[in-house]
Design a protein around this motif. Structure first.
Motif, PDB file in Angstrom:
ATOM      1  N   PRO A  76      -6.149  -0.008  -3.133  1.00 15.83           N
ATOM      2  CA  PRO A  76      -5.552   0.918  -2.150  1.00 15.83           C
ATOM      3  C   PRO A  76      -4.977   2.180  -2.764  1.00 15.83           C
ATOM      4  O   PRO A  76      -4.721   3.148  -2.052  1.00 15.83           O
ATOM      5  N   ASP A  77      -4.763   2.211  -4.077  1.00 19.15           N
ATOM      6  CA  ASP A  77      -4.152   3.396  -4.691  1.00 19.15           C
ATOM      7  C   ASP A  77      -5.178   4.441  -5.116  1.00 19.15           C
ATOM      8  O   ASP A  77      -4.797   5.503  -5.626  1.00 19.15           O
ATOM      9  N   GLY A  78      -6.446   4.148  -4.950  1.00 20.07           N
ATOM     10  CA  GLY A  78      -7.420   5.202  -5.245  1.00 20.07           C
ATOM     11  C   GLY A  78      -8.706   4.690  -5.846  1.00 20.07           C
ATOM     12  O   GLY A  78      -8.741   3.632  -6.498  1.00 20.07           O
ATOM     13  N   ARG A  79      -9.776   5.462  -5.612  1.00 17.17           N
ATOM     14  CA  ARG A  79     -11.088   5.199  -6.196  1.00 17.17           C
ATOM     15  C   ARG A  79     -11.536   6.506  -6.840  1.00 17.17           C
ATOM     16  O   ARG A  79     -11.828   7.497  -6.144  1.00 17.17           O
ATOM     17  N   LEU A  80     -11.545   6.541  -8.173  1.00 14.71           N
ATOM     18  CA  LEU A  80     -11.913   7.749  -8.911  1.00 14.71           C
ATOM     19  C   LEU A  80     -13.329   7.624  -9.451  1.00 14.71           C
ATOM     20  O   LEU A  80     -13.734   6.550  -9.914  1.00 14.71           O
ATOM     21  N   PHE A  81     -14.073   8.729  -9.426  1.00 14.76           N
ATOM     22  CA  PHE A  81     -15.428   8.751  -9.946  1.00 14.76           C
ATOM     23  C   PHE A  81     -15.580   9.950 -10.876  1.00 14.76           C
ATOM     24  O   PHE A  81     -15.147  11.060 -10.545  1.00 14.76           O
ATOM     25  N   LEU A  82     -16.173   9.720 -12.047  1.00 13.26           N
ATOM     26  CA  LEU A  82     -16.366  10.832 -12.985  1.00 13.26           C
ATOM     27  C   LEU A  82     -17.679  10.643 -13.721  1.00 13.26           C
ATOM     28  O   LEU A  82     -17.923   9.584 -14.327  1.00 13.26           O
TER      29      LEU A  82
ATOM     30  N   ARG B  24       0.854  -1.193   0.000  1.00 13.29           N
ATOM     31  CA  ARG B  24       0.000   0.000   0.000  1.00 13.29           C
ATOM     32  C   ARG B  24       0.892   1.245   0.000  1.00 13.29           C
ATOM     33  O   ARG B  24       1.817   1.369   0.787  1.00 13.29           O
ATOM     34  N   PRO B  25       0.648   2.194  -0.903  1.00 12.02           N
ATOM     35  CA  PRO B  25       1.499   3.393  -0.959  1.00 12.02           C
ATOM     36  C   PRO B  25       1.328   4.258   0.285  1.00 12.02           C
ATOM     37  O   PRO B  25       0.291   4.250   0.938  1.00 12.02           O
ATOM     38  N   ALA B  26       2.362   5.006   0.581  1.00 13.87           N
ATOM     39  CA  ALA B  26       2.338   5.831   1.788  1.00 13.87           C
ATOM     40  C   ALA B  26       1.422   7.033   1.627  1.00 13.87           C
ATOM     41  O   ALA B  26       0.836   7.512   2.575  1.00 13.87           O
ATOM     42  N   ARG B  27       1.324   7.552   0.396  1.00 11.44           N
ATOM     43  CA  ARG B  27       0.523   8.748   0.220  1.00 11.44           C
ATOM     44  C   ARG B  27      -0.958   8.436   0.401  1.00 11.44           C
ATOM     45  O   ARG B  27      -1.395   7.296   0.292  1.00 11.44           O
ATOM     46  N   THR B  28      -1.720   9.466   0.666  1.00 14.17           N
ATOM     47  CA  THR B  28      -3.162   9.318   0.807  1.00 14.17           C
ATOM     48  C   THR B  28      -3.774   9.068  -0.561  1.00 14.17           C
ATOM     49  O   THR B  28      -3.602   9.867  -1.487  1.00 14.17           O
ATOM     50  N   ALA B  29      -4.478   7.985  -0.696  1.00 14.98           N
ATOM     51  CA  ALA B  29      -5.072   7.649  -1.982  1.00 14.98           C
ATOM     52  C   ALA B  29      -6.348   8.443  -2.194  1.00 14.98           C
ATOM     53  O   ALA B  29      -7.103   8.681  -1.251  1.00 14.98           O
ATOM     54  N   PRO B  30      -6.589   8.913  -3.421  1.00 12.39           N
ATOM     55  CA  PRO B  30      -7.838   9.646  -3.690  1.00 12.39           C
ATOM     56  C   PRO B  30      -9.051   8.735  -3.541  1.00 12.39           C
ATOM     57  O   PRO B  30      -9.011   7.558  -3.890  1.00 12.39           O
TER      58      PRO B  30
ATOM     59  N   THR C 232      -5.986   0.863  -8.883  1.00 10.13           N
ATOM     60  CA  THR C 232      -6.965   1.944  -8.812  1.00 10.13           C
ATOM     61  C   THR C 232      -8.272   1.496  -9.454  1.00 10.13           C
ATOM     62  O   THR C 232      -8.276   0.807 -10.477  1.00 10.13           O
ATOM     63  N   LEU C 233      -9.367   1.933  -8.845  1.00 13.28           N
ATOM     64  CA  LEU C 233     -10.698   1.658  -9.388  1.00 13.28           C
ATOM     65  C   LEU C 233     -11.252   2.938  -9.991  1.00 13.28           C
ATOM     66  O   LEU C 233     -11.293   3.974  -9.335  1.00 13.28           O
ATOM     67  N   LEU C 234     -11.679   2.883 -11.246  1.00 19.35           N
ATOM     68  CA  LEU C 234     -12.319   4.004 -11.911  1.00 19.35           C
ATOM     69  C   LEU C 234     -13.799   3.692 -12.087  1.00 19.35           C
ATOM     70  O   LEU C 234     -14.159   2.622 -12.594  1.00 19.35           O
TER      71      LEU C 234
ATOM     72  N   LEU D 203      -9.616  13.254 -14.396  1.00 20.27           N
ATOM     73  CA  LEU D 203      -9.105  12.053 -13.729  1.00 20.27           C
ATOM     74  C   LEU D 203      -7.658  12.255 -13.281  1.00 20.27           C
ATOM     75  O   LEU D 203      -7.264  11.820 -12.182  1.00 20.27           O
ATOM     76  N   LEU D 204      -6.837  12.926 -14.115  1.00 18.38           N
ATOM     77  CA  LEU D 204      -5.444  13.178 -13.735  1.00 18.38           C
ATOM     78  C   LEU D 204      -5.375  14.099 -12.527  1.00 18.38           C
ATOM     79  O   LEU D 204      -4.530  13.921 -11.643  1.00 18.38           O
ATOM     80  N   ARG D 205      -6.285  15.085 -12.460  1.00 18.32           N
ATOM     81  CA  ARG D 205      -6.310  15.970 -11.303  1.00 18.32           C
ATOM     82  C   ARG D 205      -6.607  15.162 -10.038  1.00 18.32           C
ATOM     83  O   ARG D 205      -6.007  15.402  -8.981  1.00 18.32           O
ATOM     84  N   GLY D 206      -7.515  14.190 -10.150  1.00 20.00           N
ATOM     85  CA  GLY D 206      -7.818  13.344  -9.007  1.00 20.00           C
ATOM     86  C   GLY D 206      -6.629  12.516  -8.565  1.00 20.00           C
ATOM     87  O   GLY D 206      -6.516  12.147  -7.387  1.00 20.00           O
ATOM     88  N   LEU D 207      -5.718  12.230  -9.505  1.00 20.26           N
ATOM     89  CA  LEU D 207      -4.524  11.452  -9.176  1.00 20.26           C
ATOM     90  C   LEU D 207      -3.367  12.330  -8.720  1.00 20.26           C
ATOM     91  O   LEU D 207      -2.249  11.828  -8.507  1.00 20.26           O
TER      92      LEU D 207
END
Length: 968
Positions: free
Chosen positions: A320-326, A254-260, A378-380, A347-351
């Motif tokens: 764990p690297d992010g859940r993006l919704f558009l 799991r990456p250290a940064r906060t996932a979107p 990542t889940l889109l 989507l890139l802004r969300g990342l």
């Protein structure tokens, strides 16, 4: 009774073994179970039983096997194992067949696994796996080989559930509980990496690090030797963790940064959809070595977005690297769909990519998005996509990513995607959604009993469409004093229903309007043609639609109409319920009706449709009864499909009957095109009588009679009276039929139509004979015969001779045979095929009167071998009853029983209570001779109930039989 296909073929009531003995009987049962609830043809069953070496007596042997199987199953009445036109059909409840229970258990286990509920996973998998008795169809290896894909699927489902069970045990930190079983399974399935990974983890957590590493090495050697590949990333990652002595985490790396996490709130009132959630979870979490895609499609307001958001929340921990919704705004009121560049930038802004660094070129921006996502998990969720062209550049390829798309279009050309076409909610789910969302629940969260019935009606008026249900729930929540039944009353007015389904920014009309506007404004000619087709759907307002029907209505080719219908299915404005038969959702139907009214083309389109149906029905009548055109001048001009033969005519009628009834009712209600309506009803006579559709024949001709009287059309009145009399005759209401014939005869005399007068004299004579008024019958028939001979009318001559033969049968069967033989000859001269079948049947009845069942059987079989559509159902029914009687007299009781059940199946399908009553009377006599008096009594009582209100000669005999049986 429990039927088993998972293992040897057994049927059990608790621990009682099934009485079905012998390989052929068990093979027959197995094939029927594998097709439970579906007809299986005789040819298919014979092939299963004898392969290519079927004897000449195979069909009779099969019927004997069916009779034995019925007896073994306690199915003497044939209600479970039914003879149908196509062959045989076995009715089995879902709780009686272990494969259905097993499949349902798999679905429940999958839902529990997707929800991450380990305790429920253990419960559901245990219940399903307990049904497993070994390899499917273990005692019928030939059949197991034939149904190999199905058997393999059951085996794969078992292995999948074992994986879920082991995973749940490990999640609950019980590794010792699975080591022994997993050790055996890795030996049985040396290439199944999931079992090896679970065994490695269980051994490691049990403190057996060396053994865990040995499992990995064994797996690696096997994969390299057998397939030339290395283990997958999951197994390799777990191997590295064990080597480093680390306890593996649920989500290593799991990456250290906060996932979107851009997911909207989990829907507050989400009901049902457990199977859909399980399907999506399985598709998006499966390890395929590449990105996973799933598309949820369906009509406007069906709940695609809510399902996608709920699904994304249930599987968030797997990404764990992010859940993006558009929201791609493919069908958003007042907004244009996002371009590829706009979507990629968002989507890139969300990342975490700065907007200024995103390339201006759309392709470059999409490429940057894919590169950024490639190494991540990542889940889109891409909601409301306009089409595949909008989303294809955005799709990642990295194996850790998954994309969940929603769209009205199914995007079938998206390679490797799972496709889920979302249907409306069930009735129970719909009621629950409205009750919960509106607050119409009691303290224990159950629907208030007093409003249960009103809620059921309310959700049906909403078409069980989630958007409509949310609107009515909001209206109920906003007004506590508003009774549900008041809202039901408002929605029951179909012309205003869409007005009631608008609230704030929610509107069914607006949502559907966007879809139609997109079609109408498209540059593609197919889309514009699809919009015109939906307009025609609204104008006609029929139960079903087909390409040929809409081509005739719109004046296009059938190919063009078919393509337009397919396009409407693509955008979820129609559903294809079977091949080339389409229906709209109820609310889409309302919307389409509005479109038609607003267009001003409704009258034009309905007239064109009626013309098409009149012409097509005329062609059907020409194929089934060529002589009808000599008397009724039916249309057969341009605009309808060719009906090549009798079979095609019957199939056309079967497909269109429901539409024809609705079309006639509409035309009568709106008092338009009376001439077309009357022509249509007359043209349908041959089909309706050939298929035994007595109720429809009565309904249509009552309407035709009313219209003819309103129009002052004497000819149409006379035809309608006669055809209505025919429907009463078919139903066993001879006195009612005679009254109508008596009313029609003066009209034919007034019209100076001697030929029709003769025909009706014949009909009058046959009805008098059926009522036991033989002397009057002979007078009428002899008068009709004399007129026919004098005029050289072979058709009416044949009918008069047939009637005289029926009268003579009681006192002089030999004379009856002579009359019927002459009738057949006259029928051949007139070119009327139905007369020959009727004559052969009547000769068979005369031989029964002479107690010559062998000779009678020959004539009945010859009659039944006549071409389809050669005679009315009433003639076929009499032939079948005679055949049953002949077999009974010859003591061929099993064959007679089978023939009885076949007749009962036909009468049930045709809703023919007169025929059903006579068949049950015959079956009771057979059962009595088979020493089954209780079952015989039951059949006679059922027969009397059916026949007691009709002019049936069997009523008195049935009363005596019942009295004698009850006293015994």
């Amino acid at each position: 009774m429990r039927f088993g296909l998972l293992g040897s073929l057994l049927a059990q009531d608790a621990d009682r073994e099934c009485p079905v003995r012998g390989p052929k009987a068990r093979t027959l049962l197995a094939v029927l179970l594998l097709n439970a609830g579906q007809p299986v043809s005789l040819d298919r069953l014979i092939l299963a039983l004898w392969a290519e070496g079927a004897p000449s007596t195979a069909e009779q042997s099969l019927r004997n096997l069916v009779a034995r199987l019925r007896k073994a199953l306690g199915d003497e009445d044939g209600d479970r194992l039914r003879a149908v036109r196509a062959g045989y059909l076995l009715r089995v409840a879902d709780t009686e067949l272990d494969t259905r229970l097993f499949e349902e258990g798999v679905r429940r286990a999958r839902a529990a696994h997707t929800a991450g509920d380990s305790t429920r996973v253990l419960t559901e998998t245990a219940a399903a796996l307990d049904l497993w008795r070994g390899m499917p169809l273990l005692d019928l290896p030939d059949l197991a080989a034939e149904f190999l894909p199905q058997c393999e699927q059951w085996q794969e489902d078992r292995l999948q559930m074992l994986e879920w069970r082991f995973g749940a045990e490990l999640q609950l930190d019980r590794p010792q509980a699975v080591v022994a079983e997993l050790t055996g399974l890795t030996g049985e399935h040396p290439l199944r990496e999931a079992f090896h990974g679970q065994l490695m983890l269980a051994l490691h957590r049990s403190g057996q690090r060396a053994q865990a590493l040995a499992v990995y090495q064994r797996l690696r050697r096997t994969l390299i030797d057998e397939l030339g590949i290395e283990p997958g990333p999951s197994a390799r990652e777990l191997h590295q963790l064990i080597l480093s002595e680390e306890q593996p985490a649920a989500e290593p790396g799991r990456p250290a940064r906060t996932a979107p996490d851009q997911l909207p709130s989990d829907p507050l009132h989400f009901v049902g959809r457990s199977d859909s959630l399980a399907t999506l979870g399985d598709a998006l979490l499966r390890d395929t070595g590449r990105a996973r895609y799933a598309v949820v499609s369906g009509m406007a307001g069906v709940g695609k977005s809510a399902l996608a958001v709920r699904c994304a929340h249930t599987m968030a921990d797997h990404f764990p690297d992010g859940r993006l919704f558009l929201n791609l705004r493919g069908a958003t009121s007042g907004l244009t769909p996002l371009t590829t560049h706009q979507a990629a930038t968002a989507l890139l802004r969300g990342l975490g990519v700065e907007p200024g660094t995103v390339p201006e070129d759309p392709e470059a921006a999409a490429a940057l998005l894919r590169s950024t996502l490639a190494p991540t998990r990542t889940l889109l969720v891409l909601d409301d996509a306009a089409g595949l062209a909008q989303v294809r550049p955005l799709l990642p390829s990295g194996p850790g990513c998954a994309v969940l798309l929603t769209s009205r279009s199914p995007m079938l050309t998206l390679e490797g995607a799972a496709h889920l076409r979302l249907a409306t909610l069930s009735e129970a789910e719909s009621v629950a959604l409205v009750a919960v969302a509106s607050g119409r629940t009691s303290a224990n969260r159950e629907v208030v009993t007093l409003e249960q019935g009103d809620l059921t009606r309310l959700v049906e008026l909403c078409g069980r469409l989630p958007l409509a249900l949310r609107i009515v729930a909001a209206r109920l929540a906003a007004r506590d004093a508003l009774p549900v039944r008041s809202l039901v009353a408002q929605l029951s007015a179909h012309e205003d229903r869409l007005d009631q389904l608008e609230l704030d920014d929610l509107s069914i009309r607006q949502s559907l309007g966007l879809a139609v506007s997109a079609l109408r404004g498209s540059e593609r000619r197919l889309d514009r043609r699809a919009a015109d087709t939906l307009l025609a759907v609204g104008a006609l307002n029929l139960p079903e639609y087909s390409a040929a029907q809409l081509a005739g209505t719109l004046g296009t080719s059938r190919v063009q109409a078919a393509a337009a219908l397919d396009r409407l299915v693509d955008v979820a404005l129609l559903d294809e319920i079977r091949l080339d038969r389409f229906v709209p959702h109820d609310l889409v139907r309302d919307f389409a009706r509005e479109l038609a009214e607003e267009s001003g083309r409704r009258s034009e389109l309905t007239s064109a449709a009626l013309h098409w149906y009149v012409t097509a029905a005329g062609r059907s009548a020409l194929a089934l009864a060529p002589e009808l055109h000599r008397h009724r001048q039916l249309p057969g001009g341009n605009g309808a499909e060719e009906v090549a033969d009798e079979d095609a005519a019957l199939l056309w009628g079967d497909a269109e009957c429901v539409n024809l009834l609705a079309l006639v009712e509409q035309a009568d209600r709106e008092e338009r095109d009376a001439a077309g309506l009357l022509s249509l009803v007359q043209a349908l006579l041959p089909y309706l009588r050939a298929r035994g559709r007595t109720a429809e024949l009565s309904q249509l001709n009552r309407t035709a009679l009313s219209v003819a009287r309103r129009e002052g059309n004497l000819l149409a009145q006379a035809h309608a009276l006669g055809d209505l009399a025919g429907s009463h005759f078919d139903a066993g209401r001879f006195a009612d039929a005679l009254a109508l014939i008596e009313e029609a005869l003066p009209l034919w005399r007034q019209l100076d139509d001697v030929g029709r007068e003769q025909l009706y004299l014949n009909n009058r004579g046959m009805l008098l004979q059926a009522l036991g008024r033989d002397r009057e019958a002979v007078t009428a028939l002899e008068e009709a015969l004399a007129l026919a001979v004098a005029r050289g009318d072979a058709h009416n001559e044949a009918l008069a001779l047939s009637g005289l033969g029926n009268v003579a049968e009681k006192s002089d069967p030999r004379l009856a045979i002579l009359h019927h033989t002459r009738s057949i000859e006259a029928g051949k001269r007139s070119g009327t095929p139905g007369v020959q079948m009727a004559g052969l049947c009547n000769i068979g009845c005369a031989h029964l009167r002479l107690d010559e069942p062998t000779e009678a059987l020959r004539y009945f079989r010859e009659a039944l071998d006549q071409p389809a559509g050669a005679a009315h159902w009433t003639t076929e029914r009499q032939c079948r009853l005679g055949l049953i009687d002949a077999l009974h007299r010859l003591r061929r009781l099993d064959e007679a029983t089978t023939a009885c059940h076949e007749l009962l199946d036909r009468t049930s399908t045709l809703q023919d209570p007169y025929g059903e009553g006579r068949a049950r009377h015959a079956l009771g006599l057979i059962l009595r001779d088979q020493a089954e008096p209780a079952h015989a009594l039951g059949q006679w009582r059922a027969a009397l109930e059916l026949l007691t209100t009709l002019d049936a000669q069997e009523v008195a005999e049935l009363q005596d039989l019942i009295a004698s049986a009850a006293a015994a």
